[in-house]
Design a protein around this motif. Structure first.
Motif, PDB file in Angstrom:
ATOM      1  N   ILE A 170     -20.432   6.537  59.758  1.00 17.46           N
ATOM      2  CA  ILE A 170     -20.419   5.311  58.957  1.00 17.46           C
ATOM      3  C   ILE A 170     -19.550   5.582  57.732  1.00 17.46           C
ATOM      4  CG2 ILE A 170     -21.779   3.646  57.662  1.00 17.46           C
ATOM      5  CD1 ILE A 170     -22.434   3.485  60.561  1.00 17.46           C
ATOM      6  N   TYR A 171     -18.553   4.740  57.507  1.00 20.33           N
ATOM      7  CA  TYR A 171     -17.609   4.947  56.405  1.00 20.33           C
ATOM      8  C   TYR A 171     -17.572   3.709  55.513  1.00 20.33           C
ATOM      9  CZ  TYR A 171     -15.879   8.183  60.003  1.00 20.33           C
ATOM     10  OH  TYR A 171     -15.782   9.152  60.974  1.00 20.33           O
ATOM     11  N   THR A 172     -17.459   3.937  54.211  1.00 23.55           N
ATOM     12  CA  THR A 172     -17.224   2.829  53.276  1.00 23.55           C
ATOM     13  C   THR A 172     -16.170   3.269  52.276  1.00 23.55           C
ATOM     14  OG1 THR A 172     -18.894   3.498  51.622  1.00 23.55           O
ATOM     15  CG2 THR A 172     -19.656   2.114  53.459  1.00 23.55           C
ATOM     16  N   ASN A 173     -15.590   2.293  51.579  1.00 25.45           N
ATOM     17  CA  ASN A 173     -14.629   2.672  50.542  1.00 25.45           C
ATOM     18  C   ASN A 173     -14.716   1.713  49.361  1.00 25.45           C
ATOM     19  OD1 ASN A 173     -12.613   0.504  51.670  1.00 25.45           O
ATOM     20  ND2 ASN A 173     -11.567   1.401  49.918  1.00 25.45           N
ATOM     21  N   GLY A 174     -14.005   2.049  48.293  1.00 25.62           N
ATOM     22  CA  GLY A 174     -14.070   1.297  47.043  1.00 25.62           C
ATOM     23  C   GLY A 174     -13.301  -0.002  47.091  1.00 25.62           C
ATOM     24  N   GLY A 175     -12.759  -0.393  45.942  1.00 23.17           N
ATOM     25  CA  GLY A 175     -12.258  -1.739  45.799  1.00 23.17           C
ATOM     26  C   GLY A 175     -10.812  -1.965  46.175  1.00 23.17           C
ATOM     27  N   ALA A 176     -10.551  -3.224  46.524  1.00 28.07           N
ATOM     28  CA  ALA A 176      -9.203  -3.769  46.677  1.00 28.07           C
ATOM     29  C   ALA A 176      -8.328  -2.935  47.619  1.00 28.07           C
ATOM     30  CB  ALA A 176      -8.557  -3.933  45.295  1.00 28.07           C
ATOM     31  N   PHE A 177      -7.127  -2.545  47.150  1.00 31.11           N
ATOM     32  CA  PHE A 177      -6.167  -1.901  48.032  1.00 31.11           C
ATOM     33  C   PHE A 177      -6.455  -0.419  48.276  1.00 31.11           C
ATOM     34  CE2 PHE A 177      -4.025  -5.648  46.442  1.00 31.11           C
ATOM     35  CZ  PHE A 177      -3.466  -6.167  47.595  1.00 31.11           C
ATOM     36  N   SER A 178      -7.560   0.079  47.731  1.00 26.42           N
ATOM     37  CA  SER A 178      -7.919   1.479  47.999  1.00 26.42           C
ATOM     38  C   SER A 178      -8.342   1.685  49.449  1.00 26.42           C
ATOM     39  CB  SER A 178      -9.047   1.934  47.065  1.00 26.42           C
ATOM     40  OG  SER A 178     -10.267   1.296  47.387  1.00 26.42           O
ATOM     41  N   PHE A 179      -8.437   0.599  50.238  1.00 21.68           N
ATOM     42  CA  PHE A 179      -8.800   0.761  51.650  1.00 21.68           C
ATOM     43  C   PHE A 179      -7.798   1.660  52.387  1.00 21.68           C
ATOM     44  CE2 PHE A 179      -5.930  -2.912  51.922  1.00 21.68           C
ATOM     45  CZ  PHE A 179      -5.193  -2.647  53.073  1.00 21.68           C
ATOM     46  N   VAL A 180      -6.560   1.731  51.880  1.00 26.55           N
ATOM     47  CA  VAL A 180      -5.569   2.574  52.553  1.00 26.55           C
ATOM     48  C   VAL A 180      -5.958   4.051  52.480  1.00 26.55           C
ATOM     49  CG1 VAL A 180      -3.659   0.951  52.276  1.00 26.55           C
ATOM     50  CG2 VAL A 180      -4.103   2.647  50.484  1.00 26.55           C
ATOM     51  N   ASN A 181      -6.677   4.433  51.428  1.00 25.28           N
ATOM     52  CA  ASN A 181      -7.126   5.824  51.334  1.00 25.28           C
ATOM     53  C   ASN A 181      -8.149   6.148  52.413  1.00 25.28           C
ATOM     54  OD1 ASN A 181      -6.513   4.939  48.252  1.00 25.28           O
ATOM     55  ND2 ASN A 181      -5.978   7.085  48.578  1.00 25.28           N
ATOM     56  N   LEU A 182      -9.021   5.186  52.713  1.00 23.55           N
ATOM     57  CA  LEU A 182      -9.973   5.399  53.800  1.00 23.55           C
ATOM     58  C   LEU A 182      -9.250   5.493  55.142  1.00 23.55           C
ATOM     59  CD1 LEU A 182     -12.753   5.652  55.046  1.00 23.55           C
ATOM     60  CD2 LEU A 182     -12.995   3.161  54.920  1.00 23.55           C
ATOM     61  N   LEU A 183      -8.215   4.692  55.333  1.00 16.21           N
ATOM     62  CA  LEU A 183      -7.469   4.745  56.594  1.00 16.21           C
ATOM     63  C   LEU A 183      -6.817   6.109  56.788  1.00 16.21           C
ATOM     64  CD1 LEU A 183      -5.747   1.217  56.640  1.00 16.21           C
ATOM     65  CD2 LEU A 183      -7.988   1.892  57.535  1.00 16.21           C
ATOM     66  N   VAL A 184      -6.252   6.676  55.720  1.00 15.86           N
ATOM     67  CA  VAL A 184      -5.664   8.016  55.811  1.00 15.86           C
ATOM     68  C   VAL A 184      -6.752   9.044  56.119  1.00 15.86           C
ATOM     69  CG1 VAL A 184      -4.458   9.832  54.540  1.00 15.86           C
ATOM     70  CG2 VAL A 184      -3.726   7.462  54.310  1.00 15.86           C
ATOM     71  N   HIS A 185      -7.918   8.873  55.508  1.00 17.26           N
ATOM     72  CA  HIS A 185      -9.060   9.758  55.778  1.00 17.26           C
ATOM     73  C   HIS A 185      -9.436   9.714  57.260  1.00 17.26           C
ATOM     74  CE1 HIS A 185     -12.923  11.780  55.000  1.00 17.26           C
ATOM     75  NE2 HIS A 185     -13.487  10.840  55.739  1.00 17.26           N
ATOM     76  N   LEU A 186      -9.460   8.509  57.834  1.00 17.24           N
ATOM     77  CA  LEU A 186      -9.807   8.364  59.256  1.00 17.24           C
ATOM     78  C   LEU A 186      -8.730   8.970  60.148  1.00 17.24           C
ATOM     79  CD1 LEU A 186     -11.160   4.703  59.107  1.00 17.24           C
ATOM     80  CD2 LEU A 186     -12.507   6.755  59.598  1.00 17.24           C
ATOM     81  N   ILE A 187      -7.474   8.773  59.781  1.00 15.19           N
ATOM     82  CA  ILE A 187      -6.383   9.357  60.566  1.00 15.19           C
ATOM     83  C   ILE A 187      -6.492  10.876  60.569  1.00 15.19           C
ATOM     84  CG2 ILE A 187      -3.871   9.748  60.543  1.00 15.19           C
ATOM     85  CD1 ILE A 187      -3.615   6.757  59.742  1.00 15.19           C
ATOM     86  N   GLU A 188      -6.852  11.452  59.421  1.00 17.74           N
ATOM     87  CA  GLU A 188      -7.027  12.912  59.384  1.00 17.74           C
ATOM     88  C   GLU A 188      -8.192  13.353  60.258  1.00 17.74           C
ATOM     89  OE1 GLU A 188      -7.528  16.671  56.304  1.00 17.74           O
ATOM     90  OE2 GLU A 188      -7.231  14.655  55.499  1.00 17.74           O
ATOM     91  N   LYS A 189      -9.296  12.614  60.231  1.00 13.54           N
ATOM     92  CA  LYS A 189     -10.457  12.985  61.047  1.00 13.54           C
ATOM     93  C   LYS A 189     -10.133  12.911  62.534  1.00 13.54           C
ATOM     94  CE  LYS A 189     -14.655  12.778  60.115  1.00 13.54           C
ATOM     95  NZ  LYS A 189     -16.082  12.454  59.918  1.00 13.54           N
TER      96      LYS A 189
END
Length: 340
Positions: A170-189
């Motif tokens: 289960i993943y969540t992330n902070g506000g607005a355009f910071s969603f791209v940081n979560l996407l990079v995190h998922l790509i690394e995983k």
């Protein structure tokens, strides 16, 4: 040409939800584009694609911004019986938006039960939390939506200082355009560090950013009915430069210290000491952002005499040291860093 040395990974099926009603279009398009762009660059490097990306929704077309834009899902969500990852984009953080999208809740829960991971982007956490999958877990969302989130989902541990949470699929992330940081995190995983680094360079995303505290603007929580506590909040905010004692506040508003602290925490989600610190640090931030006051000037103005204590409190709340914060935001103090 970028030369990939990463091994071939099994393809991941990614279902990007297209919610009912309004949504943040950028988090849908941005997610779709980033994963598909990675497939394109893998193809250019002679590699097989890693991601099978689909937009899934409950309508053939979802209109946005009074019909100015529309999104057409690839498939109805009911057709998706198995997927590796469900991504929930940002939605309005209101009970109405959650109600409009309750049709997706059993589907999300069922697919997660059968192995699908789930990620929410920004205020998509409101829909994810409504599934119950976040109960007892850490969760991040936009700092601006913290107050309504805590009221709606008291069983969830909201941690708005964190940019990304990652707990058992289960993943969540902070506000607005910071969603791209979560996407990079998922790509690394899913695909390893090398592709994550390439993705961050290609999209110019700051990799490994893990905190959103520098972006917070403290807004004292006053949407409650405890009048003595509300008056205490106003007193704190109107006397920023004075030293404020919790004992004195409790006496002023006719409460024992213990009762005052309990009621203050219940009403504002902060202890009185935390509230005082946050109000003072918000004032310090404004003064460090604008004008030519140095850190010591601001510190003394707020009633701090211990530099270490001020720096520690400032960093705890903002994630940065006072001078780092000033260097980052103050154009007047450091004009050379901001070319005309």
């Amino acid at each position: 040409m970028y030369f990939f040395t990463v091994k071939q990974f099994a393809m991941k099926h990614i279902s990007i939800l297209v919610p009912e009603g309004e949504m943040t279009l950028s988090s849908v398009i941005g997610t779709y584009e980033l994963f598909t762009k990675m497939n394109g660059y893998l193809a250019n490097a002679g590699r097989n694609p890693f991601f099978n990306v689909q937009l899934v929704g409950n309508k053939k077309k979802t209109g946005l911004h009074e019909g100015l834009f529309s999104v057409q899902p690839d498939a109805n969500f009911k057709q998706i019986k198995k997927t590796d990852l469900i991504i929930i984009p940002a939605i309005p953080y209101t009970p109405k938006a959650i109600q409009e999208n309750k049709v997706f809740v059993p589907w999300i829960v069922e697919l997660h039960k059968h192995g699908a991971e789930v990620a929410s982007l920004c205020t998509g956490a409101f829909l994810l939390a409504s599934t119950g999958l976040l109960d007892g877990k850490d969760c991040s969302t936009h700092w601006y939506a913290a107050e309504p989130f805590r009221k709606l989902f008291p069983k969830v541990n909201l941690v708005t200082d964190k940019l990304i949470t990652d707990d058992s699929g289960i993943y969540t992330n902070g506000g607005a355009f910071s969603f791209v940081n979560l996407l990079v995190h998922l790509i690394e995983k899913y695909c390893g560090r090398e592709l994550a680094i390439f993705c961050s360079k290609f999209a110019e995303i700051d990799i490994d950013r893990n905190c959103q505290s520098p972006f917070h603007i403290f807004i004292g929580q006053k949407n409650h009915a405890d009048e003595p506590i509300k008056r205490a909040q106003h007193f704190i905010e109107n006397n920023i430069t004075k030293r404020i004692s919790v004992d004195d506040l409790a006496k002023t508003y006719g409460l024992s210290k213990r009762n005052f602290e309990r009621r203050f925490k219940k009403a504002t989600a902060n202890t009185p000491v935390e509230y005082i610190q946050r109000v003072k640090i918000e004032y310090a931030k404004k003064n460090l952002e604008i004008g030519r006051k140095n850190v010591n000037d601001v510190m003394y103005e707020l009633g701090y005499s211990d530099r270490k204590s001020f720096r520690t409190t400032f960093r705890k709340i903002t994630g940065l040291m006072p001078l780092e914060y000033r260097n980052k935001y103050n154009k007047e103090a450091y004009p050379a860093y901001f070319p005309k």
